[in-house]
Write an enzyme that holds these catalytic residues in place. Structure first.
Site, short mmCIF file in Angstrom:
data_model
loop_
_atom_site.label_atom_id
_atom_site.label_comp_id
_atom_site.label_asym_id
_atom_site.label_seq_id
_atom_site.Cartn_x
_atom_site.Cartn_y
_atom_site.Cartn_z
CG HIS A 193 -1.75 1.16 1.47
ND1 HIS A 193 -3.12 1.12 1.34
CD2 HIS A 193 -1.46 2.43 1.83
CE1 HIS A 193 -3.62 2.32 1.61
NE2 HIS A 193 -2.63 3.14 1.92
CD GLU A 194 1.88 3.54 3.69
OE1 GLU A 194 2.13 4.63 3.14
OE2 GLU A 194 0.83 3.35 4.34
CG HIS A 197 0.15 6.07 -0.71
ND1 HIS A 197 -1.01 6.61 -1.23
CD2 HIS A 197 -0.21 5.50 0.48
CE1 HIS A 197 -2.02 6.37 -0.40
NE2 HIS A 197 -1.56 5.69 0.64
CE1 TYR A 208 -3.76 9.65 0.70
CE2 TYR A 208 -3.79 11.06 2.63
CZ TYR A 208 -3.83 9.81 2.06
OH TYR A 208 -3.94 8.70 2.86
CD GLU A 217 -5.32 5.75 1.61
OE1 GLU A 217 -5.50 4.57 1.97
OE2 GLU A 217 -4.21 6.31 1.68
CG ASP A 285 -9.25 9.81 6.45
OD1 ASP A 285 -8.02 9.90 6.27
OD2 ASP A 285 -9.95 8.87 6.01
CG HIS A 290 -7.52 6.19 5.16
ND1 HIS A 290 -6.99 7.45 5.34
CD2 HIS A 290 -6.47 5.38 4.85
CE1 HIS A 290 -5.69 7.41 5.15
NE2 HIS A 290 -5.33 6.17 4.85
ZN ZN Z 1 -2.68 5.10 2.18
#
Ligand code: ZN
Lengths: 373, 104
Positions: A193-194, A197, A208, A217, A285, A290
């Site tokens: 996941h990271e 990004h 974002y 996301e 958020d 998310h």
């Molecule tokens: Zn993320």
């Protein structure tokens, strides 16, 4: 601000030293990212030329078609020469740093590419997870790291004290040891996941915030899950489609943080919607990135289940080609991305193909596309 | 200055986990010296109101937390929203202190 030695992004092929070759040695190349840049930001002549070049082959951005770009730009160049000049694609270059529970200052390099495991599980997990992530991108999409130019994969472990998070700071991945959750390097889908990004930032640069942020996301969840599925060679029916299942402990009221197959059910107060009718408007958020990611997550899951087999093949390729499509812009919406996945699926598999139809059905099922579109 | 009676609420959203957490502290529930120490952190944090964008910060790091801080006294009821990446040296001690009390 966290810094690692030579924290500036480096690419093996960018000619920043080491075994890299300088750009000038392959100066006849018009790199696809330059075409993209011209297409987005150039003057009218540059835009027209870049768009025409990109239109020649929408997959110009991969390694195989970089050779085509060379031919396009210069007439004829020996592909073997190009490969030699590009260094050693297909090999990750990982650098794992320990910041020793601080949140700023410099971190210590504890494991570099090719070195043996060290006496720190988090460092080894980060090293292995980045390798697994690189492998998916290379094996399946022929992508050479975050920037597709062999960028170093830098991770920082032991960030903060009991820090319940992992994040991408624009240069590197940062992992906490967790307090409510287990250490974040325990989960391959977290690492994937990271890293995604970083890929997203290098491609469309999806902002974002709000819907583009939720799409950002979702892309990270999709490719994080694909990294795990590819590692385990799981067909779609065997995959768990869960995000963060490996970092929730026995006291957490749920089986994972997110469930791509059934958004909103991963834990007792899971706020994720799986349909546009339930889209959440919030200031928190970064505009619910998310939260509303559940919608495109569910679209991808629906597509993958419909196509059956392995999710990283047709479904993954369609998503991957759409995320790097030059028409995906920083403020793109779910609907814009849905259109691009349809464009990609039609081009790759045919207008009336099972894949193209399944893509449209998937977006309709989550309310992003209308029944008549 | 001597601490007034106060109530502090910190809400943390997002992060990779996306699990919202909150911490609420009331001076009435604390020993006098503890509430005084905490109020000193509040005063320091509010010297420059939290929020806005960090210098040079074009976009927030992906998966960074967002916060909501509510400060209530007999004379004020203020709410501040900010991103993890904008938490500077004046605000950080208060946030770190309150984060010790975060629960689901
Ligand atoms: Zn993320």
């Amino acid at each position: 601000m966290v810094t690692t030695p030579n924290a500036a992004t480096t690419s093996r092929r960018a000619g920043a030293g080491g075994k890299a070759v300088t750009r000038s040695s392959v100066a006849c190349i018009v790199p696809p990212f330059v075409l993209d840049d011209f297409a987005r930001n150039g003057d009218s002549d540059q835009r027209a030329a870049a768009l025409e070049a990109l239109a020649l082959d929408m997959s110009l951005r991969d390694r195989r078609s970089t050779a085509a770009a060379v031919r396009f730009a210069s007439g004829a160049v020996d592909n073997r020469l190009l490969v030699e000049q590009l260094g050693s694609p297909g090999q990750p270059h990982r650098l794992i740093y320990d910041i020793a529970n601080a949140t700023s200052g410099s971190a210590t390099l504890v494991r570099a590419e090719g070195q043996d495991p060290v006496g720190d599980d988090a460092a080894n997990e980060a090293y292995d997870g980045l390798g697994d992530t690189y492998t998916l991108f290379w094996d399946v999409f022929q992508r050479d790291s975050i920037d597709d130019h062999g960028m170093d994969l830098r991770a920082i472990v032991h960030y903060g004290v009991g820090y319940d998070n992992a994040f991408w700071n624009g240069e590197q991945m940062v992992f906490g040891d967790g307090r409510l959750f287990k250490r974040f390097t325990l989960s391959l889908d977290v690492i994937g996941h990271e890293l995604q990004h970083g890929v997203t930032e290098h491609e469309s640069g999806l902002l974002y915030q709000d819907q583009s942020g939720a799409l950002n996301e979702s892309l990270s969840d999709v490719f994080g899950s694909l990294v795990k599925q590819y590692k385990l060679r799981q067909p779609v029916s065997e995959a768990d489609w869960l995000i963060g299942a490996d970092i929730v402990g026995p006291t957490f009221p749920g089986r994972a943080l997110r469930d791509m197959a059934d958004p909103g059910t991963a834990w007792e107060r899971d706020p994720q919607p799986g349909h546009m009718d339930d889209f959440v408007v919030t200031m928190d958020d970064h505009g619910g990135v998310h939260i509303n990611s559940g919608i495109p997550n569910k679209a991808f899951h629906t597509l993958a289940m419909s196509l059956d087999g392995y999710a990283w093949t047709d479904a993954g390729t369609i998503w991957y080609e759409a995320l790097r499509h030059y028409r995906l812009q920083p403020e793109s919406t779910f609907r814009a991305f849905a259109r691009l996945t349809t464009v990609v699926a039609r081009r790759q598999f045919g207008r009336q193909s099972t894949q193209a139809t399944a893509v449209q059905d998937a977006w309709r099922a989550v309310g992003v596309s209308r029944a008549d579109s | 200055m001597t601490a007034p009676s106060f109530r502090l609420l910190l809400e943390r959203h997002g992060g990779f986990a996306g699990v919202p957490l909150r911490a609420e502290l009331k001076s009435a529930d604390m020993a006098a010296d503890a509430s005084q120490r905490l109020w000193t952190l509040v005063e320091r944090a509010l010297r420059s109101p939290p929020g806005g964008t960090a210098p040079g910060q074009v976009r927030p790091p992906a998966d960074s937390f967002t916060y909501r801080l509510t400060v209530v006294t007999p004379d004020q009821h203020d709410e501040y929203a900010f991103d993890e990446s904008t938490v500077g040296s004046e605000l950080r001690p208060l946030v770190q202190q309150l984060e010790q009390h975060l629960t689901m």
